[in-house]
Motif scaffolding. Sequence first.
Motif, short mmCIF file in Angstrom:
data_model
loop_
_atom_site.label_atom_id
_atom_site.label_comp_id
_atom_site.label_asym_id
_atom_site.label_seq_id
_atom_site.Cartn_x
_atom_site.Cartn_y
_atom_site.Cartn_z
N LEU A 185 -28.12 -45.08 -67.00
CA LEU A 185 -29.41 -44.41 -66.99
C LEU A 185 -29.14 -42.91 -66.98
O LEU A 185 -28.69 -42.36 -65.97
CB LEU A 185 -30.20 -44.81 -65.74
CG LEU A 185 -30.73 -46.24 -65.73
CD1 LEU A 185 -31.02 -46.70 -64.31
CD2 LEU A 185 -31.97 -46.35 -66.60
N VAL A 186 -29.37 -42.27 -68.11
CA VAL A 186 -28.96 -40.87 -68.26
C VAL A 186 -30.18 -39.96 -68.22
O VAL A 186 -31.15 -40.17 -68.96
CB VAL A 186 -28.20 -40.68 -69.59
CG1 VAL A 186 -27.76 -39.23 -69.74
CG2 VAL A 186 -26.99 -41.60 -69.64
N ASP A 187 -30.10 -38.96 -67.36
CA ASP A 187 -31.13 -37.93 -67.31
C ASP A 187 -30.95 -37.05 -68.54
O ASP A 187 -29.90 -36.42 -68.72
CB ASP A 187 -30.94 -37.11 -66.02
CG ASP A 187 -32.01 -36.06 -65.85
OD1 ASP A 187 -32.63 -35.65 -66.86
OD2 ASP A 187 -32.23 -35.63 -64.70
N THR A 188 -31.97 -37.01 -69.38
CA THR A 188 -31.82 -36.29 -70.66
C THR A 188 -31.76 -34.77 -70.48
O THR A 188 -31.49 -34.06 -71.45
CB THR A 188 -32.97 -36.65 -71.62
OG1 THR A 188 -34.20 -36.27 -70.99
CG2 THR A 188 -32.99 -38.13 -71.93
N GLU A 189 -32.00 -34.30 -69.24
CA GLU A 189 -31.90 -32.86 -69.02
C GLU A 189 -30.48 -32.46 -68.59
O GLU A 189 -30.21 -31.28 -68.36
CB GLU A 189 -32.94 -32.42 -67.97
CG GLU A 189 -34.35 -32.58 -68.52
CD GLU A 189 -35.43 -32.09 -67.58
OE1 GLU A 189 -35.12 -31.79 -66.40
OE2 GLU A 189 -36.59 -32.01 -68.02
N HIS A 190 -29.59 -33.45 -68.46
CA HIS A 190 -28.21 -33.12 -68.07
C HIS A 190 -27.51 -32.33 -69.17
O HIS A 190 -27.72 -32.59 -70.35
CB HIS A 190 -27.43 -34.42 -67.80
CG HIS A 190 -27.52 -34.88 -66.39
ND1 HIS A 190 -26.64 -35.77 -65.84
CD2 HIS A 190 -28.37 -34.56 -65.41
CE1 HIS A 190 -26.96 -35.99 -64.58
NE2 HIS A 190 -28.02 -35.27 -64.30
N VAL A 217 -21.15 -35.63 -71.12
CA VAL A 217 -22.26 -35.73 -70.18
C VAL A 217 -21.77 -36.46 -68.92
O VAL A 217 -21.26 -37.57 -69.00
CB VAL A 217 -23.44 -36.52 -70.80
CG1 VAL A 217 -24.56 -36.71 -69.78
CG2 VAL A 217 -23.97 -35.80 -72.03
N PHE A 218 -21.95 -35.81 -67.77
CA PHE A 218 -21.57 -36.45 -66.50
C PHE A 218 -22.74 -37.25 -65.96
O PHE A 218 -23.88 -36.79 -65.92
CB PHE A 218 -21.17 -35.39 -65.46
CG PHE A 218 -20.90 -36.01 -64.12
CD1 PHE A 218 -19.68 -36.64 -63.84
CD2 PHE A 218 -21.87 -35.98 -63.11
CE1 PHE A 218 -19.44 -37.23 -62.61
CE2 PHE A 218 -21.64 -36.58 -61.87
CZ PHE A 218 -20.42 -37.20 -61.62
N VAL A 219 -22.43 -38.50 -65.57
CA VAL A 219 -23.44 -39.31 -64.86
C VAL A 219 -22.80 -39.86 -63.59
O VAL A 219 -21.62 -40.25 -63.60
CB VAL A 219 -24.00 -40.48 -65.71
CG1 VAL A 219 -24.91 -39.98 -66.81
CG2 VAL A 219 -22.88 -41.33 -66.29
N PRO A 220 -23.53 -39.86 -62.49
CA PRO A 220 -22.96 -40.37 -61.24
C PRO A 220 -22.78 -41.89 -61.29
O PRO A 220 -23.37 -42.56 -62.13
CB PRO A 220 -23.99 -39.98 -60.18
CG PRO A 220 -25.27 -39.81 -60.93
CD PRO A 220 -24.91 -39.38 -62.32
N ASP A 221 -21.98 -42.41 -60.36
CA ASP A 221 -21.72 -43.87 -60.32
C ASP A 221 -23.02 -44.67 -60.26
O ASP A 221 -23.13 -45.73 -60.85
CB ASP A 221 -20.85 -44.22 -59.10
CG ASP A 221 -19.39 -43.87 -59.36
OD1 ASP A 221 -18.94 -44.06 -60.51
OD2 ASP A 221 -18.73 -43.39 -58.42
#
Length: 386
Positions: A185-190, A217-221
């Motif tokens: 689930l990726v925040d598109t503002e990242h 793009v970094f996404v948390p666990d």
Amino acid sequence: MDFDLSDEQQLIRETARAFTDREIVARARENARNEHFDLELVGMLAEQGYLGAIVPREYGGAGLDYVTYGLIVEEIGRGDSAMRTVISVQTSLVCSSILAWGSERQKADYLPRLCSGEWLGCFGLTEAEAGSDAAGQRTRASKVEGGWRLNGSKMWISLANHARVALIFAQTDPELRHRGLACFLVDTEHPGFTTQAIHHKMGLHGSDTASISLDDVFVPDDALLGDVGAGFKVAMSALDSGRYSVAAGCVGICQGCVEESVRYATQRRQFDRPIASFQLVQAMLAEMKVRTDAARLLVWRAGALRDRGRPCTTETSIAKLYATESAQWCANEAIQVHGGAGYVDDHPVERWFRDVRVTTLYEGTSQIQKLIIGRALTGINALVPE
Ligand code: COS
């Protein structure tokens, strides 16, 4: 076997029909002409409860069953496939995935925002080199301290320019093929998440379509949806719902073609009588009606099986295959009934003809649906070499 709808289902269907005629049909032609993705109308879909129809009430949805959801989607699909696409993506691909695979926190965080329309979501599965072969993802997810780094690109993604959350499918270990996929689930503002609108489509001009670039793009666990390795199943289960939604929308196009063709054929006069009095015209109308009813019953069967918790992947593919091919056929015939008048956008048949073309391509081509059906019949997976 009971083909009667309940009083509640009839009311919901009539409400969706009236809403479609009042709000969607009124704007569809101008939105298509101007390539305008109508966010105001999307907000109205949300207010009606159509963006989270199948999501339980505790998460902000309408808590409806699949058959009733299909009735709504049929009506919206009759009005405008661009708006129907919003519902199919938001509800079937995004919400149903979070509902089926999400942690309690993910459900509580995302579903109310998606159902209310505060956020749009998109479904980042397809890539330039991974269409029917969905397992062949080139987007990579690399494990880093506290999360993952995503690199790659996605293609033909509906709603991507406006989505606040993107489901991104990525490969964690290419040797594992489909068992290495993960969904995030990726925040598109990242930082690193960018989109580019795709123009000059044949149809769906009122729909937002884009490519996505993921540049480190970094996404948390805790952005993982389901376990590492479960990504392919997340995608396939989402497509079970998405294909149902596309099929229901196509029943709406079939129905619209019947209604518009009957209306036109009874008004249009040639040789001193309405063209509806000619047997060859009646034959076209009759064939459209038969395909419409058959497609609708296949959609209802798939929905009823799902509502009973029974397996429905094959029946959903049958419904998707038949409804999309029938809608394409009906749109073509409807233009034939309209003659030259059907070749311009004064009548909705011109838009339906262009908009419907993608439905036998996206969410699994007709050929993929046939392979799913053929495999269920024979037990042989045509995609695996002997
Ligand atoms: N729901 C949940 N899991 C499913 C599933 C479903 N509907 N269908 C398959 N799976 C699971 C299988 O159970 C299998 O699990 P295991 O790894 O535990 O054995 C796994 O997924 C692989 O399934 P399968 O062997 O059927 O995969 P194939 O590669 O043979 O074929 C097809 C899959 C072709 C059907 C699939 O790749 C497909 O649908 N492609 C089209 C993709 C598509 O529609 N793209 C357009 C997207 S537009 S949004």
